[in-house]
Enzyme design. Sequence first.
Site: not given
Length: 254
Positions: A157-159, A161-162
Amino acid sequence: MDSELLADKVVLITGASSGIGTAAARVFSGEGATVVLTGRREDRLAALVSELQDRKAEASYVVGDVSVAADAGRAVDLAVARYGRLDGAFNNAGIGGDRTPLHLMTDDVYDTIMDVNVRGVWNCLRHEIAAMLPRGGGAIVNNSSVAGLVAIPAAAPYIASKHAVVGLTRAAADEYAARGIRVNAVAPGTTRSEITVDWFARNPGLEQMVNSLTPQGRTAEPEEIAEAAAWLLSDRCPFLTGTVLPVDGGFANH
């Protein structure tokens, strides 16, 4: 040419109550900017504004959560109401997350990360661009991550989002270039902010693993990211828009 990168500019900084955002407030004001700070922790924002004012800088704050459109709007409105304009913005607010395999990641973790990291930038861009258009231009820098350029394990999810922040940056840059608004992004590598310090504490060995893949072999200080953002916001790079600048010690090229 004025020696201060951001002399006489009014700049909004989101996520200013910690890490890269706090460093940006100090760096930008040191480069001559009037800064408007927003974040969720009023005690820290108030202390930071007091510190900057003691240094004879002009600074204000408004408490808010960028994932809430009205809060993003209030921060921009404060800048315009108090200082008459918004020249630049550093959309820095963001969160990390636990390292969890994709198939075990829960919906609430995904939703929270996307709300802050993507919807937050989306909310800010809409209000900032609307404030800049009547004045004929401005500069915006979004804080993505090296994870917006490459992948690391167990952080889907972090990847995502970025990577989305990179997409928003390029889309906005393309759409508003002819109207005088430049939109760029920084993509920090491992940086000693509260988010990463906490992430490393909960994931033993992660910092060493990432640094082993970084040609410079170290973790950046928040001020190093803030300095890059200051340059992108300045008039020193007027032909630069839609760029994602890795500030990562060479990680993305390794």
